[in-house]
Design an enzyme around this catalytic site. Structure first.
Site, PDB file in Angstrom:
ATOM      1  N   ASP A 112     -41.709 -29.955  17.800  1.00 46.51           N
ATOM      2  CA  ASP A 112     -41.306 -28.559  17.733  1.00 46.51           C
ATOM      3  C   ASP A 112     -41.959 -27.801  18.886  1.00 46.51           C
ATOM      4  OD1 ASP A 112     -39.924 -26.420  16.651  1.00 46.51           O
ATOM      5  OD2 ASP A 112     -41.574 -25.819  15.360  1.00 46.51           O
ATOM      6  N   TYR A 114     -42.199 -24.025  21.363  1.00 44.63           N
ATOM      7  CA  TYR A 114     -42.595 -22.620  21.190  1.00 44.63           C
ATOM      8  C   TYR A 114     -42.039 -21.880  22.400  1.00 44.63           C
ATOM      9  CZ  TYR A 114     -46.228 -19.025  19.982  1.00 44.63           C
ATOM     10  OH  TYR A 114     -46.919 -17.911  19.603  1.00 44.63           O
ATOM     11  N   HIS A 119     -40.917 -14.297  20.992  1.00 44.51           N
ATOM     12  CA  HIS A 119     -41.615 -14.720  19.781  1.00 44.51           C
ATOM     13  C   HIS A 119     -43.100 -14.923  20.056  1.00 44.51           C
ATOM     14  CE1 HIS A 119     -42.421 -16.715  15.972  1.00 44.51           C
ATOM     15  NE2 HIS A 119     -42.881 -17.778  16.624  1.00 44.51           N
ATOM     16  N   ARG A 128     -53.821 -11.342  18.494  1.00 44.06           N
ATOM     17  CA  ARG A 128     -54.831 -11.126  19.539  1.00 44.06           C
ATOM     18  C   ARG A 128     -54.621  -9.749  20.162  1.00 44.06           C
ATOM     19  NH1 ARG A 128     -52.689 -16.096  20.429  1.00 44.06           N
ATOM     20  NH2 ARG A 128     -51.463 -15.327  22.201  1.00 44.06           N
ATOM     21  N   GLU A 185     -38.385 -20.048  10.271  1.00 46.13           N
ATOM     22  CA  GLU A 185     -38.285 -19.995  11.719  1.00 46.13           C
ATOM     23  C   GLU A 185     -36.877 -20.419  12.096  1.00 46.13           C
ATOM     24  OE1 GLU A 185     -42.815 -20.385  13.363  1.00 46.13           O
ATOM     25  OE2 GLU A 185     -41.500 -22.107  13.639  1.00 46.13           O
ATOM     26  N   GLU A 187     -34.338 -21.728  14.426  1.00 43.57           N
ATOM     27  CA  GLU A 187     -34.478 -22.563  15.608  1.00 43.57           C
ATOM     28  C   GLU A 187     -33.192 -23.331  15.920  1.00 43.57           C
ATOM     29  OE1 GLU A 187     -37.993 -24.908  15.871  1.00 43.57           O
ATOM     30  OE2 GLU A 187     -39.216 -23.524  14.683  1.00 43.57           O
ATOM     31  N   ASP A 219     -37.436 -24.164  10.456  1.00 41.77           N
ATOM     32  CA  ASP A 219     -38.763 -24.754  10.368  1.00 41.77           C
ATOM     33  C   ASP A 219     -39.612 -23.889   9.436  1.00 41.77           C
ATOM     34  OD1 ASP A 219     -40.878 -26.484  10.943  1.00 41.77           O
ATOM     35  OD2 ASP A 219     -41.603 -25.191  12.544  1.00 41.77           O
ATOM     36  N   ARG A 223     -47.552 -19.347   6.566  1.00 40.29           N
ATOM     37  CA  ARG A 223     -48.364 -18.672   7.582  1.00 40.29           C
ATOM     38  C   ARG A 223     -49.837 -18.591   7.196  1.00 40.29           C
ATOM     39  NH1 ARG A 223     -45.224 -19.015  12.009  1.00 40.29           N
ATOM     40  NH2 ARG A 223     -43.177 -18.039  11.701  1.00 40.29           N
ATOM     41  N   GLN A 226     -51.259 -22.079   7.690  1.00 35.73           N
ATOM     42  CA  GLN A 226     -51.274 -22.321   9.133  1.00 35.73           C
ATOM     43  C   GLN A 226     -52.426 -21.573   9.820  1.00 35.73           C
ATOM     44  OE1 GLN A 226     -47.683 -20.989  11.037  1.00 35.73           O
ATOM     45  NE2 GLN A 226     -48.358 -21.545  13.088  1.00 35.73           N
ATOM     46  N   TYR A 230     -55.149 -24.109  11.773  1.00 35.62           N
ATOM     47  CA  TYR A 230     -54.604 -24.550  13.069  1.00 35.62           C
ATOM     48  C   TYR A 230     -55.629 -24.673  14.186  1.00 35.62           C
ATOM     49  CZ  TYR A 230     -54.512 -20.066  15.605  1.00 35.62           C
ATOM     50  OH  TYR A 230     -54.848 -18.924  16.271  1.00 35.62           O
ATOM     51  N   LYS A 239     -46.810 -26.511   8.242  1.00 38.01           N
ATOM     52  CA  LYS A 239     -45.480 -26.769   8.801  1.00 38.01           C
ATOM     53  C   LYS A 239     -44.832 -28.033   8.228  1.00 38.01           C
ATOM     54  CE  LYS A 239     -45.245 -23.704  12.316  1.00 38.01           C
ATOM     55  NZ  LYS A 239     -44.098 -22.855  12.644  1.00 38.01           N
ATOM     56  N   THR A 243     -38.613 -29.163   6.888  1.00 34.87           N
ATOM     57  CA  THR A 243     -37.847 -28.628   8.015  1.00 34.87           C
ATOM     58  C   THR A 243     -36.387 -28.940   7.732  1.00 34.87           C
ATOM     59  OG1 THR A 243     -39.661 -28.996   9.583  1.00 34.87           O
ATOM     60  CG2 THR A 243     -37.451 -28.720  10.505  1.00 34.87           C
ATOM     61  N   THR A 331     -39.135 -20.826  17.242  1.00 36.28           N
ATOM     62  CA  THR A 331     -38.442 -19.630  16.770  1.00 36.28           C
ATOM     63  C   THR A 331     -37.690 -18.929  17.893  1.00 36.28           C
ATOM     64  OG1 THR A 331     -40.149 -19.315  15.114  1.00 36.28           O
ATOM     65  CG2 THR A 331     -38.745 -17.439  15.577  1.00 36.28           C
ATOM     66  N   GLU A 345     -42.380 -11.677  12.087  1.00 32.80           N
ATOM     67  CA  GLU A 345     -42.039 -10.687  13.109  1.00 32.80           C
ATOM     68  C   GLU A 345     -41.272  -9.512  12.514  1.00 32.80           C
ATOM     69  OE1 GLU A 345     -40.798 -12.673  17.098  1.00 32.80           O
ATOM     70  OE2 GLU A 345     -40.360 -14.116  15.499  1.00 32.80           O
TER      71      GLU A 345
END
Length: 405
Positions: A112, A114, A119, A128, A185, A187, A219, A223, A226, A230, A239, A243, A331, A345
């Site tokens: 998968d 990114y 996104h 962040r 997600e 995708e 997917d 959250r 994760q 992660y 994850k 899927t 995503t 989001e």
């Protein structure tokens, strides 16, 4: 494209310009390979007399490579446009509404990516806020991770809410229990047909020699699980529980008119192995439906990295690909709020709940929620290339951990 003698509603998305492949079983029959045309599915084993298509998987056909794929597409087109073959072919057609669809191929490996700048930027701003939204490597390479092939499931398979460790920022220690922030997600997936040799990278120009076609992917993502797990190695249990993929794989041959340039990649310019003479970026129009209401329309054409660049990077170290490998885009999100491809989001991390038409709000998925993703692409002569849909309904977590979580 020649006209077919078979009535095909223009809005079906499964016209002669498309001819997607899937695995179906007629009532009382065994699973086998078929091609969707209009509101029918054509039994390839019966109409072509080829036992390869009597199997419950596309893998044997996928392994045949580009010449084989093109030859079968030509044969199917001929059968559906030759009035002299009509009686014989009609005996091999089944109404789509009367068959059961299955996972279309045996998944060998799952990767998968990114690849959406929008996104990645949105999540960077959420997680962040005092740093750059994109990490330093993001525009230099297609970021990705290896997933779990055994939990790739067919559209319609229920999705059981996963359990795992989660720790909110205000909590002192982690707890174990059902995910409280279950997400989707939206995708796009790419299905490898012809494998590659270990130790030999696949250049961007060879993308269409290895990838057979395109499907839709959801997917599902926990959250909260994760976020806690992660660091330092990336996604794992948040994850790997499920899927979902669509039942139809649209061949690359149907998507030539959907090819578009990637967004500008000049600052920085990709390293030579990631450059394309002509991009395999695609103009796919997706839509996400939550409990019967469309909540977003993400545009795949906005994706920063193309699937050919993803494959080139996936194999840049000499890793090989195999028949049945699936790699997904990550995503798909656009610039506008109505184009976001995940609930994290849409609700901005839960701070801005999504309000549905009936007044119900959502931040993340509740038990009983049903999510459906659809897509279409432009085809020759104004045709609409459909992808069908991938759907799943959330079921409650199971086991003692679910009861006491």
């Amino acid at each position: 494209m020649s006209e077919t003698w078979l009535p095909v509603p223009r809005e079906s998305g499964f016209g002669m310009e498309n001819l997607p492949y899937g695995v179906f079983s007629p009532e009382g029959g065994d699973a086998r390979v078929g091609v969707a045309v209009g509101e029918q599915v054509l039994d390839l084993a019966a109409v072509l007399g080829d036992a390869e298509f009597a199997r419950p998987s596309l893998n044997a056909f996928l392994a045949g490579g580009r010449l084989r794929w093109d030859a079968v597409r030509t044969s199917v087109t001929g059968l559906l446009t030759d009035p002299g073959r009509r009686d014989a072919v009609e005996r091999c057609l089944h109404p789509l509404g009367a068959v059961t669809m299955h996972l279309p191929f045996e998944v060998a490996d799952y990767v998968d990516f990114y690849a959406s700048e929008q996104h990645a930027t949105n999540l960077g701003r959420m997680f962040r806020p005092d740093s750059a939204a994109l990490l330093p490597n993001w525009k230099h390479l297609p970021v990705g991770y290896h997933g779990r092939a055994g939990t790739v499931v067919a559209s319609g398979t229920p999705v059981v809410r996963p359990c795992g460790q989660r720790k909110a920022p205000a909590e002192q220690v982690p707890t174990f229990g059902p995910s409280r922030r279950l997400d989707i997600e939206c995708e796009v997936g790419f299905v490898v047909g012809s494998g590659s040799t270990l130790g030999e990278p696949v250049p961007t120009g060879d993308f269409a020699e290895h990838v057979f076609g395109v499907c839709l992917v959801n997917d599902w993502s926990a959250r909260d699980i994760q976020a806690w797990e992660y660091v330092p190695l990336g996604p794992f249990l948040g994850k790997s529980f499920a899927t979902s993929v669509s039942p139809w794989v649209v061949p690359l041959a149907a998507l030539e008119h959907a090819r578009v340039p990637t967004p500008a990649q000049e600052d920085p310019r990709p390293l030579p192995y990631l450059r394309e003479d002509r991009s395999w970026a695609l103009d796919l129009r997706l839509e996400i439906e939550l409990n019967g209401e469309i909540v977003s329309r993400p545009p795949y054409a906005a994706m920063y990295w193309s699937p050919a660049q993803m494959l080139a990077h996936l194999t840049a170290n000499g890793a090989s690909v195999r028949t049945g490998d699936l790699f997904a885009s990550g995503t798909v999100s656009g610039d506008e709020p109505g184009q976001r491809g995940s609930l994290i989001e849409m609700s901005w991390g839960g701070a801005e709940p999504l309000t549905m038409a009936n007044g119900v709000t959502r931040t993340f998925l509740e038990d009983g929620d049903t999510v459906t993703i659809r897509a279409w692409a432009p085809g020759a002569g104004g045709a609409r290339i459909g992808f069908g849909e991938v759907t799943g309904t959330v079921e409650p977590a199971r086991g003692a951990s679910a009861e006491h979580g």
